[in-house]
Design a protein around this motif. Structure first.
Motif, PDB file in Angstrom:
ATOM      1  N   LYS A  67       6.193  -4.222   6.966  1.00  0.00           N
ATOM      2  CA  LYS A  67       7.207  -4.938   6.213  1.00  0.00           C
ATOM      3  C   LYS A  67       6.782  -5.126   4.757  1.00  0.00           C
ATOM      4  CE  LYS A  67       9.615  -9.403   6.054  1.00  0.00           C
ATOM      5  NZ  LYS A  67       9.748 -10.740   6.708  1.00  0.00           N
ATOM      6  N   GLU A  68       5.540  -5.569   4.555  1.00  0.00           N
ATOM      7  CA  GLU A  68       5.050  -5.814   3.196  1.00  0.00           C
ATOM      8  C   GLU A  68       4.959  -4.517   2.397  1.00  0.00           C
ATOM      9  OE1 GLU A  68       3.684  -6.885   5.952  1.00  0.00           O
ATOM     10  OE2 GLU A  68       3.138  -9.020   5.829  1.00  0.00           O
ATOM     11  N   LEU A  69       4.527  -3.433   3.056  1.00  0.00           N
ATOM     12  CA  LEU A  69       4.414  -2.153   2.358  1.00  0.00           C
ATOM     13  C   LEU A  69       5.788  -1.659   1.920  1.00  0.00           C
ATOM     14  CD1 LEU A  69       2.610   0.152   1.414  1.00  0.00           C
ATOM     15  CD2 LEU A  69       2.885   1.212   3.670  1.00  0.00           C
ATOM     16  N   ALA A  70       6.781  -1.802   2.788  1.00  0.00           N
ATOM     17  CA  ALA A  70       8.140  -1.388   2.427  1.00  0.00           C
ATOM     18  C   ALA A  70       8.665  -2.220   1.262  1.00  0.00           C
ATOM     19  CB  ALA A  70       9.057  -1.528   3.640  1.00  0.00           C
ATOM     20  N   GLN A  71       8.324  -3.492   1.252  1.00  0.00           N
ATOM     21  CA  GLN A  71       8.752  -4.360   0.155  1.00  0.00           C
ATOM     22  C   GLN A  71       8.126  -3.919  -1.164  1.00  0.00           C
ATOM     23  OE1 GLN A  71       8.112  -8.465   1.195  1.00  0.00           O
ATOM     24  NE2 GLN A  71      10.009  -9.116   0.208  1.00  0.00           N
ATOM     25  N   LEU A  72       6.825  -3.625  -1.117  1.00  0.00           N
ATOM     26  CA  LEU A  72       6.145  -3.149  -2.323  1.00  0.00           C
ATOM     27  C   LEU A  72       6.740  -1.838  -2.813  1.00  0.00           C
ATOM     28  CD1 LEU A  72       2.337  -3.842  -1.701  1.00  0.00           C
ATOM     29  CD2 LEU A  72       3.830  -4.951  -3.356  1.00  0.00           C
TER      30      LEU A  72
END
Length: 674
Positions: A67-72
């Motif tokens: 989730k965090e990687l997709a947000q970045l």
């Protein structure tokens, strides 16, 4: 593009000239013996680097954080500034490096600018120094251009890069300045604590989800995640609060120290963390269990690694003082230390636990003596100085606090050229403050005069001419008292520069200073070729043959045993080898009036063209001039050419920075470019 020639300073510079750096239209010329001087300089030539900067190395393995990687990825693609924050051990760096190697980052036209802090707290490099590093990663300038936030924006606002800052501590004001430098570029600032700025997208990190914790533990321990291992791994993950850094330590210990996975939970329960914060408590539990498995040599190297003030430590030095490469490799396999290029650093968050009950003074003293010894010979090897900058700045600050004034004076003088010429002027000011304390404590008036001269020069750089005048007048008074005529001439030169600036602007401390030309570059004709010898700066030790002389290292008055060796016998690795192949002109093989005939190879010979004949070119220096290691002022200064010297010319290079000749004394063996 033609380059403008600098005006000749009003003082004949004696000592060791290392180079220059330009801020605005002022050129700061470093002289390590007598102090930096300032004169008028046209704007340097600035070009964008042909090779775009590359991202940091991608993590070997990456778990969770989908989730965090997709947000970045989305924020990078849309050009957003991002603040990634969380406590040590939560995996910020792994996530950021994964994103910096992702499609959104690598598709940036001007690459990924990765700037790494140099110390554990991220405070050694101020924002202006970081901005200089960002500018230098994207642009070449000749001479070196010193930028601040305002001048850098002219260049940086037109590039399209991902800027990733790691290991730095910035406040909200700094973050706002950084954002304004790149109005449409993505930025990732990785920090431990949140710093409010409404323009940044915030991504706080917490512990892993349990499924990701189990996958990470299984990978690091080498165990299959099945019905036999999962209950114990699940219990371990719960005891460690799903903190990635702690999971990595325990998983690696299970594999490398052959711990029984079913015994690990009991060991973690018995470890008293000594801290209340849940993330730090997890790291402490994991570390204490792993520590109980280490040998005395492994513990000693771990303490040595944690004692240094820099973010990382040189692997070869560490192995030399602490039992060799086998120990460092074991610590690395346990993930207690991580490879940081060829260097090593502790796993983030471990330092306070490693150093509990330890005395850092002995380890720091060993490193201080080692780096002083290295800097004697490598003070102009700017790659080396840059690599060790965190250690050097941290050790200097530590030596000031310990009142070790001789080491402060020696190390500070050796650091001064790099900080000045690399544009790290905030660090330069801090080092000068330490040198001032050392000179006063030692009662060394010559050193005190030098420091006052440098402080005054740094104030010129900041535009505070009133403060500059005050320090320079104090330096001049001391130098006159000591009978230091050469040093006094340098200081008077800068005072004259301030006076010219004040009379031009009509406002104290403001305006653009001017400086009268001491002479124009003079053309001379040799062998039918028109040549221009640029007026430069000279040093005082002359070769007996040909009027050429070597460049001595800086003179450090205390202690005398720490004076750097001459560059004539120790060539720093910074100096590039011959990257330009000169157009060869045969060297002398007979009497001065003879000529040499060059016969082209069969592949070069045309049947209708006679073989050309080349004459040995000789010239006389019309004016004292600078000579460099390569064909351009971006190369390091090598030595001076004295007016009236006779030379033979063995090569020529024509490019965008003018015509450069490869010259040496007649019968000599030490050529340079002019």
């Amino acid at each position: 593009m033609a380059t403008s020639q600098p005006l000749t300073p009003s003082v004949t510079v004696q000592g060791n000239v290392e180079g220059s750096i330009v801020v605005g239209d002022n050129n700061f010329v470093v002289n390590t013996n007598n102090g930096t001087i300032v004169y008028k300089q046209a704007a340097p030539r600035v070009t964008q680097r042909a090779m775009k900067p590359q991202p940091p190395r991608k993590p070997k393995s990456f778990f969770g954080r989908e989730k965090e990687l997709a947000q970045l990825e989305g924020w990078i693609a849309s050009g957003q500034p991002i603040l990634l924050y969380g406590q040590p051990g939560l995996g910020k760096t792994t996530l950021a490096r994964q994103a910096a190697n992702g499609p959104a980052a690598t598709s940036q036209p001007n690459g990924v600018v990765f700037i790494e802090g140099v110390d554990e707290t991220g405070k050694a490099l101020a924002l202006d120094d970081l901005i200089q590093e960002i500018f230098d990663a994207l642009f070449d300038s000749e001479p070196q251009l010193k930028v601040d936030a305002a001048s850098a924006r002219t260049y940086l606002s037109n590039v399209h890069s991902l800027v990733y800052l790691f290991g730095v501590t910035l406040n909200s004001h700094d973050l706002d300045i950084l954002d304004n430098l790149f109005p449409s570029n993505p930025i990732i600032v990785e920090m431990e604590q949140f710093a409010s700025d409404e323009d940044y997208d915030n991504l706080p990190l917490g512990p892993f989800e349990r499924k990701d914790s189990l996958a990470l533990l299984a990978d690091r321990s080498g165990l299959a995640l099945d019905a036999n291992s999962q209950p114990a791994l699940d219990e371990i993950a719960a005891l460690l609060g799903d903190v990635p850094g702690a999971l990595v330590l325990i998983g690696s210990a299970i594999k490398e120290k052959r711990l029984k996975v079913e015994d690990v939970p009991a060991g973690l329960r018995s470890a008293n963390p000594g801290v209340k914060d849940p993330v730090l408590a997890s790291l402490s539990r994991a570390y204490r269990l792993v520590l109980s498995t280490l040998t005395s040599d492994e513990r000693a190297m771990l303490v040595e690694t944690g004692s240094v003030p820099g973010l990382s430590v040189d692997r070869k030095w560490l192995e030399r003082v602490d039992s060799g490469s086998d120990i460092s490799q074991k610590l690395e396999s346990l993930q207690l230390v991580n490879a940081n290029s060829p260097r090593l650093r502790l796993l983030p968050g471990l330092r306070e636990f490693v150093l509990q009950g330890q005395e850092v003074g002995v380890a720091r003293d060993k490193l201080l003596q080692h780096l002083i010894e290295e800097m004697q010979y490598r003070w102009v090897d700017f790659d080396f100085v840059r690599e060790e900058l965190g250690q050097l700045l941290g050790l200097l600050d530590w030596a000031v606090n310990q009142k070790r004034w001789k080491e402060v004076q020696t190390l500070g003088r050796l650091l001064d050229p790099f900080l000045t010429l690399s544009g790290h002027w905030e660090s330069w000011r801090q080092v000068l403050a330490g040198l001032d304390q050392a000179a006063r404590a030692l009662g060394n008036q010559a050193s005190q005069a030098w420091v006052l001269h440098q402080i005054g020069t740094s104030e010129i750089a900041r535009g505070d001419l009133a403060a500059a005048r005050k320090s320079l007048e104090q330096a001049l008074k001391l130098r006159n008292k000591l009978g230091d005529n050469t040093g006094a001439a340098h200081t008077q030169h800068n005072l004259d520069f301030i006076a010219a600036a004040g009379s031009t602007s009509g406002r104290s401390g403001q305006g653009k200073p001017t400086h009268p030309a001491g002479g124009n570059p003079l053309p001379f004709i040799v062998g039918g070729i028109g040549l221009l010898v640029v007026t430069g700066f000279i040093i005082s030790q002359v070769f007996a043959s040909g009027g050429l002389f070597h460049s001595p290292p800086p003179t450090i008055s205390v202690p005398p045993t720490l004076i750097p060796a001459s560059l004539a016998t120790s060539t720093p690795t910074l100096i590039p080898s011959a990257t330009y192949t000169p157009t060869l002109i045969p060297t002398e093989t007979s009497s001065p009036t003879s000529t040499s005939t060059f016969t082209p190879s069969a592949t070069d010979t045309q049947t209708d063209t006679p073989a050309p004949t080349y004459s040995i070119l000789r010239g006389t220096i019309f004016q004292d001039s600078s000579c460099f290691y390569g064909p351009g002022t971006m190369y390091l200064y090598k030595y001076g050419l004295v007016k009236g010297s006779n030379l033979q010319i063995t090569g020529i290079n024509e490019g965008t920075n003018g015509i450069w000749l490869y010259v040496e004394a007649i019968g000599g063996k030490n050529p340079c470019w002019v």
